[in-house]
Design an enzyme around this catalytic site. Sequence first.
Site, PDB file in Angstrom:
ATOM      1  N   THR A  11       0.822  -1.227   0.000  1.00 50.76           N
ATOM      2  CA  THR A  11       0.000   0.000   0.000  1.00 50.76           C
ATOM      3  C   THR A  11       0.854   1.276   0.000  1.00 50.76           C
ATOM      4  OG1 THR A  11      -0.141  -0.111   2.395  1.00 50.76           O
ATOM      5  CG2 THR A  11      -1.973  -1.073   1.162  1.00 50.76           C
ATOM      6  N   GLY A  12       2.140   1.137   0.215  1.00 48.88           N
ATOM      7  CA  GLY A  12       3.001   2.321   0.250  1.00 48.88           C
ATOM      8  C   GLY A  12       3.422   2.769  -1.144  1.00 48.88           C
ATOM      9  N   GLN A  13       4.224   3.820  -1.173  1.00 50.81           N
ATOM     10  CA  GLN A  13       4.727   4.352  -2.448  1.00 50.81           C
ATOM     11  C   GLN A  13       5.409   3.256  -3.273  1.00 50.81           C
ATOM     12  OE1 GLN A  13       7.469   8.096  -3.151  1.00 50.81           O
ATOM     13  NE2 GLN A  13       8.799   6.455  -2.498  1.00 50.81           N
ATOM     14  N   ASP A  14       6.400   2.591  -2.699  1.00 51.42           N
ATOM     15  CA  ASP A  14       7.188   1.622  -3.466  1.00 51.42           C
ATOM     16  C   ASP A  14       6.371   0.382  -3.804  1.00 51.42           C
ATOM     17  OD1 ASP A  14       9.125   3.464  -2.975  1.00 51.42           O
ATOM     18  OD2 ASP A  14      10.465   2.140  -1.877  1.00 51.42           O
ATOM     19  N   LEU A  82       9.059  -5.117   1.531  1.00 50.85           N
ATOM     20  CA  LEU A  82       9.187  -3.654   1.606  1.00 50.85           C
ATOM     21  C   LEU A  82       8.535  -3.087   2.864  1.00 50.85           C
ATOM     22  CD1 LEU A  82       8.126  -2.831  -2.096  1.00 50.85           C
ATOM     23  CD2 LEU A  82      10.323  -3.655  -1.244  1.00 50.85           C
ATOM     24  N   ALA A  83       7.774  -3.901   3.580  1.00 52.81           N
ATOM     25  CA  ALA A  83       7.032  -3.365   4.734  1.00 52.81           C
ATOM     26  C   ALA A  83       7.973  -3.001   5.869  1.00 52.81           C
ATOM     27  CB  ALA A  83       6.029  -4.401   5.225  1.00 52.81           C
ATOM     28  N   THR A 127      18.149   0.627   3.682  1.00 53.96           N
ATOM     29  CA  THR A 127      18.069   2.096   3.670  1.00 53.96           C
ATOM     30  C   THR A 127      19.434   2.721   3.914  1.00 53.96           C
ATOM     31  OG1 THR A 127      17.366   3.980   5.013  1.00 53.96           O
ATOM     32  CG2 THR A 127      17.300   1.866   6.080  1.00 53.96           C
ATOM     33  N   GLU A 129      19.894   4.867   5.905  1.00 54.81           N
ATOM     34  CA  GLU A 129      19.979   5.081   7.355  1.00 54.81           C
ATOM     35  C   GLU A 129      20.820   3.989   8.028  1.00 54.81           C
ATOM     36  OE1 GLU A 129      19.040   7.641   9.285  1.00 54.81           O
ATOM     37  OE2 GLU A 129      18.492   8.695   7.457  1.00 54.81           O
ATOM     38  N   TYR A 151      15.464   2.433  13.618  1.00 56.01           N
ATOM     39  CA  TYR A 151      15.108   2.023  12.259  1.00 56.01           C
ATOM     40  C   TYR A 151      16.353   1.514  11.521  1.00 56.01           C
ATOM     41  CZ  TYR A 151      13.784   3.044   7.365  1.00 56.01           C
ATOM     42  OH  TYR A 151      13.550   2.989   6.019  1.00 56.01           O
ATOM     43  N   LYS A 155      17.397  -2.379  10.299  1.00 55.91           N
ATOM     44  CA  LYS A 155      17.706  -2.719   8.902  1.00 55.91           C
ATOM     45  C   LYS A 155      19.099  -3.365   8.792  1.00 55.91           C
ATOM     46  CE  LYS A 155      13.988  -1.107   6.742  1.00 55.91           C
ATOM     47  NZ  LYS A 155      13.162  -1.809   5.755  1.00 55.91           N
ATOM     48  N   HIS A 181      13.853   8.320  -2.142  1.00 57.07           N
ATOM     49  CA  HIS A 181      13.247   8.321  -3.481  1.00 57.07           C
ATOM     50  C   HIS A 181      11.804   8.793  -3.341  1.00 57.07           C
ATOM     51  CE1 HIS A 181      13.335   4.349  -1.664  1.00 57.07           C
ATOM     52  NE2 HIS A 181      12.148   4.105  -2.211  1.00 57.07           N
ATOM     53  N   ARG A 186       4.556   9.782  -2.171  1.00 58.41           N
ATOM     54  CA  ARG A 186       5.378   9.900  -0.966  1.00 58.41           C
ATOM     55  C   ARG A 186       4.486  10.268   0.215  1.00 58.41           C
ATOM     56  NH1 ARG A 186       9.697   8.092   1.618  1.00 58.41           N
ATOM     57  NH2 ARG A 186      11.602   9.313   1.373  1.00 58.41           N
TER      58      ARG A 186
HETATM   59  O1  G4F Z   1      12.141  13.645   3.938  1.00 62.89           O
HETATM   60  P1  G4F Z   1      12.849  13.224   5.156  1.00 62.89           P
HETATM   61  O2  G4F Z   1      12.051  13.162   6.408  1.00 62.89           O
HETATM   62  O3  G4F Z   1      13.517  11.837   4.816  1.00 62.89           O
HETATM   63  P2  G4F Z   1      14.675  10.989   5.539  1.00 62.89           P
HETATM   64  O4  G4F Z   1      14.712  11.233   6.997  1.00 62.89           O
HETATM   65  O5  G4F Z   1      15.933  11.235   4.798  1.00 62.89           O
HETATM   66  O6  G4F Z   1      14.181   9.480   5.347  1.00 62.89           O
HETATM   67  C1  G4F Z   1      13.762   8.937   4.113  1.00 62.89           C
HETATM   68  O7  G4F Z   1      14.838   8.450   3.369  1.00 62.89           O
HETATM   69  C2  G4F Z   1      15.590   7.387   3.971  1.00 62.89           C
HETATM   70  C3  G4F Z   1      16.607   6.908   2.978  1.00 62.89           C
HETATM   71  O8  G4F Z   1      17.676   7.763   2.943  1.00 62.89           O
HETATM   72  C4  G4F Z   1      14.697   6.217   4.300  1.00 62.89           C
HETATM   73  F1  G4F Z   1      15.395   5.315   4.996  1.00 62.89           F
HETATM   74  C5  G4F Z   1      13.544   6.667   5.117  1.00 62.89           C
HETATM   75  O9  G4F Z   1      12.673   5.577   5.289  1.00 62.89           O
HETATM   76  C6  G4F Z   1      12.828   7.778   4.390  1.00 62.89           C
HETATM   77  O10 G4F Z   1      12.318   7.277   3.180  1.00 62.89           O
HETATM   78  O11 G4F Z   1      14.072  14.205   5.455  1.00 62.89           O
HETATM   79  C7  G4F Z   1      14.981  14.597   4.434  1.00 62.89           C
HETATM   80  C8  G4F Z   1      15.856  15.750   4.925  1.00 62.89           C
HETATM   81  C9  G4F Z   1      16.480  15.496   6.295  1.00 62.89           C
HETATM   82  O12 G4F Z   1      17.840  15.922   6.225  1.00 62.89           O
HETATM   83  C10 G4F Z   1      15.730  16.432   7.228  1.00 62.89           C
HETATM   84  O13 G4F Z   1      16.539  16.885   8.305  1.00 62.89           O
HETATM   85  O14 G4F Z   1      15.037  16.913   5.083  1.00 62.89           O
HETATM   86  C11 G4F Z   1      15.392  17.572   6.289  1.00 62.89           C
HETATM   87  N1  G4F Z   1      14.272  18.403   6.722  1.00 62.89           N
HETATM   88  C12 G4F Z   1      14.322  19.767   6.837  1.00 62.89           C
HETATM   89  N2  G4F Z   1      13.128  20.243   7.250  1.00 62.89           N
HETATM   90  C13 G4F Z   1      13.040  17.996   7.059  1.00 62.89           C
HETATM   91  C14 G4F Z   1      12.316  19.151   7.387  1.00 62.89           C
HETATM   92  N3  G4F Z   1      12.484  16.757   7.077  1.00 62.89           N
HETATM   93  C15 G4F Z   1      11.172  16.665   7.437  1.00 62.89           C
HETATM   94  N4  G4F Z   1      10.591  15.433   7.430  1.00 62.89           N
HETATM   95  N5  G4F Z   1      10.425  17.782   7.776  1.00 62.89           N
HETATM   96  C16 G4F Z   1      10.950  19.052   7.770  1.00 62.89           C
HETATM   97  O15 G4F Z   1      10.275  20.037   8.083  1.00 62.89           O
END
Ligand code: G4F
Length: 322
Positions: A11-14, A82-83, A127, A129, A151, A155, A181, A186
């Site tokens: 049900t998610g994006q991927d 993917l879950a 990930t 992460e 998390y 992983k 991605h 998203r």
């Molecule tokens: O969009 P984000 O919350 O994604 P994040 O934390 O990188 O995680 C996503 O990608 C990972 C793979 O690299 C996956 F493992 C994970 O499941 C997920 O798909 O944050 C992206 C960037 C971060 O550096 C965060 O500090 O955006 C920065 N950011 C700045 N302002 C913010 C905000 N992030 C969020 N969520 N909200 C803000 O207001």
Amino acid sequence: MKKTALITGITGQDGSYLAELLISKEYEVHAIVRRETLENSEKLKNIAHIENKITLHAGSLSDHLSIYKIFAKVLPDECYHLAGSTFVDYSFDEEFQTISSNFSSTHYLLSIIKELKPACRLFFAGTSEMFGEPVEFPQNEKTPFNPKSIYGISKVSSYYLIKNYREKENIFACTGIMYNHESPRRGNQFVTKKIVTAAVKIKKGLQKEIFLGNLDAKRDWGYAKDYVLMMWKILQQDKADDYIMATGKLHSVREFLDIAFSYLGLDYRDYFKIDQRFFRASEKLPLCGDTEKLISAIGFQHTKSLHEIVEEMIEAELKGYE
Ligand code: G4F
């Protein structure tokens, strides 16, 4: 003969894009979903348009018997796991739940594959992460892991399980270490979707400003549809292996914001406000993937630039208002 695939996280994006891809390749597509999800049309919205082309099985990934029974019925040729929780929470809230559900579900699937159909190929969604605070830049398949979230830890532990089943049990199991991605599907909690939703609302006069964290944070942002194609390609290789799945290009949150607002004829500087609540611990080295192995082994080409991804997300958001 038609191939059969079993997806967790459909049900998610991927999961939803992957299901579309596999249907287009004439797979018989099955998925495990929570019983309560089956009764919630909001949670099923990404797959509503393909519901009559897939088979959904109610089951819990934290219950071995439940997965066992579904797997025994489907006996898939390929399984895409993917879950799992996807939002990166750097607090250790819900640590037991996150570790046990992410790790056990992978363990159950691997042991069930070994027991019921050792020829089934398994893709596991890893990930970036797992690198947490990376020890080098860019990160490749040999970069030591240094997870900084529950998390990420869950992983990494699953990654080692996958590797051991591959090496000791000869199971075709692979981890894709996926960097960010994006797409119109998203989740709202991620920064890209948050920006796109806000930009469109501001354009329509429905919102006045957007509160964000660190605008200078950088990410390796790719296009979600490319990543599901990569998953499939990884399972079509002669040999099972782990891959970095990334673009190798970095962009800041500020650049993303600028592209999104400019596309709508707005200047983001008139609308954003910094909110400390959205700041994360400073990132010494950014998460950015080395794509050499992916390109040389899989021959993968990315199909969209960041500009094109943002445009697709904005156009989809605008459609929601028609
Ligand atoms: O969009 P984000 O919350 O994604 P994040 O934390 O990188 O995680 C996503 O990608 C990972 C793979 O690299 C996956 F493992 C994970 O499941 C997920 O798909 O944050 C992206 C960037 C971060 O550096 C965060 O500090 O955006 C920065 N950011 C700045 N302002 C913010 C905000 N992030 C969020 N969520 N909200 C803000 O207001």
